[in-house]
Design a protein around this motif. Structure first.
Motif, PDB file in Angstrom:
ATOM      1  N   PRO A   5     -25.685  -1.664 -32.598  1.00 54.68           N
ATOM      2  CA  PRO A   5     -24.313  -1.375 -32.183  1.00 54.68           C
ATOM      3  C   PRO A   5     -23.444  -2.623 -32.224  1.00 54.68           C
ATOM      4  O   PRO A   5     -23.884  -3.728 -31.890  1.00 54.68           O
ATOM      5  N   MET A   6     -22.208  -2.435 -32.643  1.00 58.11           N
ATOM      6  CA  MET A   6     -21.290  -3.553 -32.851  1.00 58.11           C
ATOM      7  C   MET A   6     -21.049  -4.347 -31.575  1.00 58.11           C
ATOM      8  O   MET A   6     -20.945  -5.574 -31.601  1.00 58.11           O
ATOM      9  N   TYR A   7     -20.967  -3.655 -30.432  1.00 61.15           N
ATOM     10  CA  TYR A   7     -20.617  -4.319 -29.191  1.00 61.15           C
ATOM     11  C   TYR A   7     -21.829  -4.597 -28.317  1.00 61.15           C
ATOM     12  O   TYR A   7     -21.698  -4.856 -27.115  1.00 61.15           O
ATOM     13  N   GLY A   8     -23.023  -4.554 -28.891  1.00 59.10           N
ATOM     14  CA  GLY A   8     -24.213  -4.805 -28.117  1.00 59.10           C
ATOM     15  C   GLY A   8     -24.634  -3.589 -27.309  1.00 59.10           C
ATOM     16  O   GLY A   8     -23.998  -2.531 -27.351  1.00 59.10           O
ATOM     17  N   VAL A   9     -25.734  -3.736 -26.574  1.00 60.27           N
ATOM     18  CA  VAL A   9     -26.278  -2.625 -25.795  1.00 60.27           C
ATOM     19  C   VAL A   9     -26.497  -3.063 -24.355  1.00 60.27           C
ATOM     20  O   VAL A   9     -26.533  -4.261 -24.040  1.00 60.27           O
ATOM     21  N   PHE A  10     -26.650  -2.083 -23.485  1.00 59.93           N
ATOM     22  CA  PHE A  10     -27.051  -2.339 -22.110  1.00 59.93           C
ATOM     23  C   PHE A  10     -28.574  -2.262 -22.048  1.00 59.93           C
ATOM     24  O   PHE A  10     -29.181  -1.380 -22.662  1.00 59.93           O
ATOM     25  N   SER A  11     -29.210  -3.151 -21.323  1.00 58.27           N
ATOM     26  CA  SER A  11     -30.665  -3.161 -21.263  1.00 58.27           C
ATOM     27  C   SER A  11     -31.131  -3.497 -19.859  1.00 58.27           C
ATOM     28  O   SER A  11     -30.389  -4.080 -19.050  1.00 58.27           O
ATOM     29  N   GLY A  12     -32.372  -3.102 -19.570  1.00 57.19           N
ATOM     30  CA  GLY A  12     -32.954  -3.381 -18.266  1.00 57.19           C
ATOM     31  C   GLY A  12     -34.427  -3.061 -18.270  1.00 57.19           C
ATOM     32  O   GLY A  12     -34.963  -2.510 -19.236  1.00 57.19           O
ATOM     33  N   ASP A  13     -35.103  -3.378 -17.153  1.00 53.29           N
ATOM     34  CA  ASP A  13     -36.543  -3.158 -17.083  1.00 53.29           C
ATOM     35  C   ASP A  13     -36.898  -1.755 -16.614  1.00 53.29           C
ATOM     36  O   ASP A  13     -38.078  -1.433 -16.434  1.00 53.29           O
ATOM     37  N   SER A  14     -35.893  -0.908 -16.426  1.00 53.33           N
ATOM     38  CA  SER A  14     -36.127   0.486 -16.071  1.00 53.33           C
ATOM     39  C   SER A  14     -34.964   1.328 -16.565  1.00 53.33           C
ATOM     40  O   SER A  14     -33.868   0.804 -16.827  1.00 53.33           O
ATOM     41  N   ILE A  15     -35.200   2.633 -16.680  1.00 49.48           N
ATOM     42  CA  ILE A  15     -34.115   3.540 -17.048  1.00 49.48           C
ATOM     43  C   ILE A  15     -33.022   3.472 -15.995  1.00 49.48           C
ATOM     44  O   ILE A  15     -31.821   3.472 -16.314  1.00 49.48           O
ATOM     45  N   GLY A  16     -33.413   3.412 -14.732  1.00 42.29           N
ATOM     46  CA  GLY A  16     -32.432   3.354 -13.660  1.00 42.29           C
ATOM     47  C   GLY A  16     -31.532   2.146 -13.763  1.00 42.29           C
ATOM     48  O   GLY A  16     -30.320   2.239 -13.496  1.00 42.29           O
ATOM     49  N   ALA A  17     -32.100   1.007 -14.156  1.00 40.43           N
ATOM     50  CA  ALA A  17     -31.293  -0.209 -14.286  1.00 40.43           C
ATOM     51  C   ALA A  17     -30.263  -0.054 -15.395  1.00 40.43           C
ATOM     52  O   ALA A  17     -29.112  -0.495 -15.267  1.00 40.43           O
ATOM     53  N   VAL A  18     -30.660   0.585 -16.501  1.00 40.68           N
ATOM     54  CA  VAL A  18     -29.720   0.815 -17.590  1.00 40.68           C
ATOM     55  C   VAL A  18     -28.654   1.819 -17.162  1.00 40.68           C
ATOM     56  O   VAL A  18     -27.453   1.634 -17.419  1.00 40.68           O
ATOM     57  N   ALA A  19     -29.078   2.886 -16.491  1.00 36.03           N
ATOM     58  CA  ALA A  19     -28.136   3.905 -16.043  1.00 36.03           C
ATOM     59  C   ALA A  19     -27.076   3.324 -15.121  1.00 36.03           C
ATOM     60  O   ALA A  19     -25.884   3.672 -15.225  1.00 36.03           O
ATOM     61  N   THR A  20     -27.484   2.440 -14.242  1.00 39.45           N
ATOM     62  CA  THR A  20     -26.531   1.814 -13.322  1.00 39.45           C
ATOM     63  C   THR A  20     -25.461   1.057 -14.091  1.00 39.45           C
ATOM     64  O   THR A  20     -24.264   1.135 -13.779  1.00 39.45           O
ATOM     65  N   GLN A  21     -25.864   0.325 -15.144  1.00 37.90           N
ATOM     66  CA  GLN A  21     -24.901  -0.420 -15.955  1.00 37.90           C
ATOM     67  C   GLN A  21     -23.961   0.517 -16.703  1.00 37.90           C
ATOM     68  O   GLN A  21     -22.796   0.183 -16.945  1.00 37.90           O
ATOM     69  N   LEU A  22     -24.459   1.701 -17.053  1.00 45.82           N
ATOM     70  CA  LEU A  22     -23.639   2.670 -17.777  1.00 45.82           C
ATOM     71  C   LEU A  22     -22.727   3.469 -16.863  1.00 45.82           C
ATOM     72  O   LEU A  22     -21.882   4.231 -17.333  1.00 45.82           O
ATOM     73  N   GLY A  23     -22.899   3.310 -15.562  1.00 46.24           N
ATOM     74  CA  GLY A  23     -22.105   4.072 -14.615  1.00 46.24           C
ATOM     75  C   GLY A  23     -22.691   5.427 -14.294  1.00 46.24           C
ATOM     76  O   GLY A  23     -22.015   6.278 -13.697  1.00 46.24           O
ATOM     77  N   GLN A  24     -23.963   5.673 -14.680  1.00 44.55           N
ATOM     78  CA  GLN A  24     -24.638   6.915 -14.347  1.00 44.55           C
ATOM     79  C   GLN A  24     -25.459   6.752 -13.071  1.00 44.55           C
ATOM     80  O   GLN A  24     -25.782   5.632 -12.650  1.00 44.55           O
ATOM     81  N   ASP A  25     -25.826   7.881 -12.489  1.00 51.64           N
ATOM     82  CA  ASP A  25     -26.684   7.860 -11.310  1.00 51.64           C
ATOM     83  C   ASP A  25     -28.107   7.516 -11.744  1.00 51.64           C
ATOM     84  O   ASP A  25     -28.696   8.251 -12.549  1.00 51.64           O
ATOM     85  N   PRO A  26     -28.689   6.419 -11.263  1.00 52.51           N
ATOM     86  CA  PRO A  26     -29.994   5.987 -11.770  1.00 52.51           C
ATOM     87  C   PRO A  26     -31.111   6.990 -11.503  1.00 52.51           C
ATOM     88  O   PRO A  26     -31.961   7.209 -12.376  1.00 52.51           O
ATOM     89  N   GLU A  27     -31.129   7.610 -10.332  1.00 54.99           N
ATOM     90  CA  GLU A  27     -32.197   8.553 -10.023  1.00 54.99           C
ATOM     91  C   GLU A  27     -32.099   9.803 -10.876  1.00 54.99           C
ATOM     92  O   GLU A  27     -33.116  10.332 -11.354  1.00 54.99           O
TER      93      GLU A  27
END
Length: 477
Positions: free
Chosen positions: A328-350
């Protein structure tokens, strides 16, 4: 005559022309060269300036044509029967089978014609795009192709008037006699014997889109220029042209939600979907991410997201597939769990973790051993409300990745109806005597609700050749 940027604008606007081509992208340039090849004096009107000339064609990379054997630019044959099957397999199939058949048959001679008019191609690409056999890639991409064609126009003595906006058509019965053109702060009456309209669709006209899509249209991203507002199309419809194609029809893809509103182009498109899962803002999967290989199914995802709440979705994947698709042109969100990525995306991690855990539970135990990114591998889930039918690995190996997506509209399908000569039809069943159309402004004659990679350039080139030729023949006769 030299191009108008060299000071010839006044002389251009003062003359009578055999054929005036409205537009400055692939279909327009092909129309101009084709009309010239058949003896016409041609003028091109490009609404943009020199820097951004070329419309959507600047953002393209390849063209899809029938070829009966491998070539230096394709790895094997792509027959008429196969291409026809592919076309019938997208959306609801061709809008007009007769014109679609003509498009495919005419495509056979397109690469040679393009080469003779300045185009350059590159050897076939490998990898997960799956296009090396079916599609021919432009050396340097669409911007290079457009520049080659403009150089050819210059060598042929075909003038181009930049920042020229067609605001009205003057008609005498069924015949267009003149165009009103805004240029350099003044309105000019430009006389012509025939007109080729190749000025694109109305995708950049958000209020027009909203007539069919409601407020959702204001959340769409427009991959091409802001100039593609359908002004010429609207004027033709007002003059009695018959429409073709679905009002809500468009070519759209999943784009990075962080992209600019207009003119983000191909670089903002996302190719991660087949190798992960997609959630809407209610943390629900809503479509089979592995339905088919990328060239046949990538263009359904813009429309899929357009129907989701707030027209936004989120793709998730893991380290097993990271690097298997264009980054992706603008990079990606990453983390050590799905919840960590979801939090960065503004989604509910659980909630996001629960949906992906449910997806993982439907994945076969031996999925990773059978996974094959080079083609449809049949590695599917089972027992889910929406099964993923190919490339269905568990998303279980960190680090994890995610990205937000919105619909990226490339071009609209609803345009003017044409006959086999590219002549624009009228509501009463007759035809305009000297008005022709090529490219996105008439793509609804061919496309209904689906798309396959490279086919927009096929339509533009095939119908540009036809429109230019027939306009010149009309003038000659």
């Amino acid at each position: 005559m030299r191009h108008s940027r060299d000071g010839a604008a006044a002389a251009v606007l003062d003359q009578d022309w055999d054929v005036v081509v409205v537009g400055g992208g692939n279909a327009a340039l092909v129309s101009a060269m084709s009309a010239h090849d058949h003896g016409a004096r041609v003028l091109v009107l490009e609404r943009s300036d020199v820097t951004f000339r070329g419309g959507n064609s600047r953002h393209t990379r390849n063209i899809r044509c029938v070829h009966e054997a491998g070539t230096p630019y394709n790895t094997g044959a792509y027959t008429f029967d196969e291409m026809w099957k592919d076309l019938c397999g997208i959306g609801t199939g061709p809008s007009d089978e007769e014109l679609a058949d003509l498009t495919l048959r005419e495509s056979i001679s397109v690469p040679a014609w393009m080469t003779a008019h300045g185009a350059q191609f590159q050897p076939p690409l490998a990898g997960v795009l799956h296009l090396g056999r079916t599609n021919t890639f432009f050396l340097g991409g669409g911007k290079a192709l457009v520049n080659h064609y403009y150089r050819t126009l210059r060598s042929l003595g075909i003038p181009v008037l930049y920042q020229a906006k067609v605001t009205e058509f003057e008609f005498d019965g069924d015949r267009c006699t003149a165009l009103l053109v805004e240029h350099a702060g003044a309105t000019h009456r430009l006389r012509t014997k025939a007109v080729v309209t190749a000025s694109g669709g109305f995708e950049a006209n958000i209020p027009w889109l909203a007539k069919y899509w409601g407020d959702a249209a204001y959340n769409y991203l427009i991959r091409g220029p802001e100039h593609n507002d359908g002004l010429v199309l609207g004027k033709l419809l007002e003059a009695g042209a018959r429409s073709a194609g679905e009002e809500k029809g468009f070519h759209s893809v999943a784009c990075d939600a962080r992209s600019p509103k207009f003119d983000g182009g191909i670089a903002t498109r996302l190719d991660c979907i087949p190798f992960g899962v997609v959630l809407n803002n209610r943390h629900e999967r809503f479509y089979d991410e592995g339905e088919d290989i990328w060239p046949k199914r990538y263009a359904i995802w813009g429309r899929n997201i357009a129907y989701q709440p707030d027209q936004i979705a989120y793709a998730y994947w893991d380290s097993k597939v990271q690097g298997m698709f264009l980054p992706p042109m603008y990079g990606v969100f990453s983390g050590d769990s799905i919840g960590a990525v979801a939090t960065q995306l503004g989604q509910d991690p659980e909630a996001a973790e629960a949906t992906i855990a449910a997806y993982n539970a439907g994945v076969a135990r031996d999925a990773s051993g059978r996974f094959d990114p080079a083609g449809k591998d049949g590695v599917s889930t089972s027992g889910l409300a929406i099964d993923k039918t190919n490339w269905a690995q568990a998303i279980d190996t960190g680090p994890f990745y995610g990205i937000p997506m919105r619909p990226g509209i490339t071009f609209t399908y609803m345009g003017v109806q044409v006959d086999r000569e590219a002549r624009v039809r009228r509501e009463d069943g007759s035809r305009f005597a000297n008005v022709f159309a090529a490219g996105e402004i008439m793509s609804g004659n061919i496309l209904s609700s689906g798309y396959m990679a490279g086919f927009g350039m096929t339509i533009g080139t095939v119908w540009g050749r036809i429109a230019g030729r027939e306009a010149a023949i009309h003038v000659r006769d």
